[in-house]
Design an enzyme around this catalytic site. Structure first.
Site, short mmCIF file in Angstrom:
data_model
loop_
_atom_site.label_atom_id
_atom_site.label_comp_id
_atom_site.label_asym_id
_atom_site.label_seq_id
_atom_site.Cartn_x
_atom_site.Cartn_y
_atom_site.Cartn_z
NE ARG A 294 -3.43 11.97 -6.31
CZ ARG A 294 -2.82 12.29 -7.44
NH1 ARG A 294 -2.36 11.35 -8.23
NH2 ARG A 294 -2.65 13.54 -7.80
NE ARG B 90 -3.08 18.50 -14.41
CZ ARG B 90 -2.62 17.60 -13.56
NH1 ARG B 90 -1.48 16.99 -13.80
NH2 ARG B 90 -3.29 17.30 -12.48
P1 AMP Z 1 -2.26 14.04 -11.26
O1 AMP Z 1 -2.02 14.21 -12.72
O2 AMP Z 1 -1.45 12.93 -10.64
O3 AMP Z 1 -2.15 15.34 -10.49
O4 AMP Z 1 -3.79 13.57 -11.12
C1 AMP Z 1 -4.86 14.39 -11.59
C2 AMP Z 1 -6.14 13.98 -10.92
O5 AMP Z 1 -6.44 12.62 -11.27
C3 AMP Z 1 -6.14 13.99 -9.40
O6 AMP Z 1 -6.40 15.28 -8.88
C4 AMP Z 1 -7.24 12.99 -9.09
O7 AMP Z 1 -8.52 13.55 -9.31
C5 AMP Z 1 -7.03 11.94 -10.17
N1 AMP Z 1 -6.10 10.89 -9.74
C6 AMP Z 1 -4.86 10.62 -10.24
N2 AMP Z 1 -4.31 9.58 -9.62
C7 AMP Z 1 -5.20 9.17 -8.69
C8 AMP Z 1 -5.19 8.15 -7.69
N3 AMP Z 1 -4.13 7.33 -7.54
N4 AMP Z 1 -6.29 8.02 -6.91
C9 AMP Z 1 -7.36 8.82 -7.06
N5 AMP Z 1 -7.44 9.82 -7.96
C10 AMP Z 1 -6.36 9.99 -8.77
#
Ligand code: AMP
Length: 218
Positions: free
Chosen positions: A88, A160
């Site tokens: 990310r 969520r």
């Molecule tokens: P997601 O389920 O991919 O939308 O991720 C949920 C949350 O987890 C994000 O909004 C970030 O706070 C954190 N997160 C997930 N993947 C990453 C990553 N690769 N780098 C940093 N934070 C992450």
């Protein structure tokens, strides 16, 4: 097959990763799912990540890279993986390249899913997930057969916490600022493709499979 799915929150990375995982028999590796499990389990790492996740920001590169480093070493990732939500940041992408090079591997495909912000907001605002198996539903376009109950495993389907309007806006801002530069990072490589994810999940899936098939045949 080593695949990265890139794209904003809510564009359908998780949905497509699950399908590809079944077809190719390689794991879907979602840093978001891993972090949510850590938060729910109350581990030290979860406690560290919780505040940033609730606010819609990114968890620190060190924490996330540590998780991925360990996960990619697992037996089930030996024949490939689908990264969903990682990398990310450019620093994460650079570390991933180095980690793969250390084990004489590389990425076979970076599939960039796109959709306009209004569509993302619509999807995230109605999204709900199964707490056990992670199946993804939408209150109007794909509701569970019985409200609040997962069609796949029968556990609870919930929203969520970070799918609230204010946090969705912040996540999109963070995406534009920190993750969108990865498009430039990957765009010149073989295996990179940008795919509109506005159509139905089936149609997006067909496009991805066509691209991956081409990639495999060279
Ligand atoms: P997601 O389920 O991919 O939308 O991720 C949920 C949350 O987890 C994000 O909004 C970030 O706070 C954190 N997160 C997930 N993947 C990453 C990553 N690769 N780098 C940093 N934070 C992450």
């Amino acid at each position: 097959m080593n695949i990265v799915l890139l794209g904003p929150p809510g564009v359908g990375k998780g949905t497509q990763a699950k399908i590809l995982s079944t077809i190719y028999q390689i794991p879907q590796i979602s840093t978001g799912d891993m972090l949510r499990s850590a938060v729910n389990a109350g581990t030290p790492l979860g406690l560290q990540a919780k505040a940033q996740m609730q606010a819609g920001g990114l968890v620190s590169d060190d924490v996330v890279i540590g998780l991925i480093r360990e996960r990619l070493r697992a037996e089930d990732a030996r024949n490939g993986f689908i990264l969903d939500g990682f990398p990310r940041t450019v620093a994460q992408a650079e570390t991933l390249d180095r980690m793969l090079a250390e084990s004489q591997q590389q990425l076979d495909a970076v599939l960039h899913l796109t959709a306009p912000d209004e569509e993302i907001v619509r999807r995230l605002s109605g999204r709900a997930l199964c707490t056990r198996c992670g199946a993804i539903f939408h209150q109007s376009s794909n509701p569970p057969r019985q409200a609040g109950v997962c069609d796949v495993c029968g556990d609870s389907v919930v929203r969520r916490e970070d799918d609230s309007p204010e946090i969705i806006r912040e996540r999109l801002r963070v995406y534009a600022q920190q993750t969108a530069p990865l498009v430039q990072y990957y765009a010149g490589r073989s295996g990179y493709a940008s795919v509109s994810a506005v159509e139905s999940p089936d149609s997006v899936q067909a496009t991805l499979l066509r691209l991956l098939g081409r990639g495999r045949d060279g």
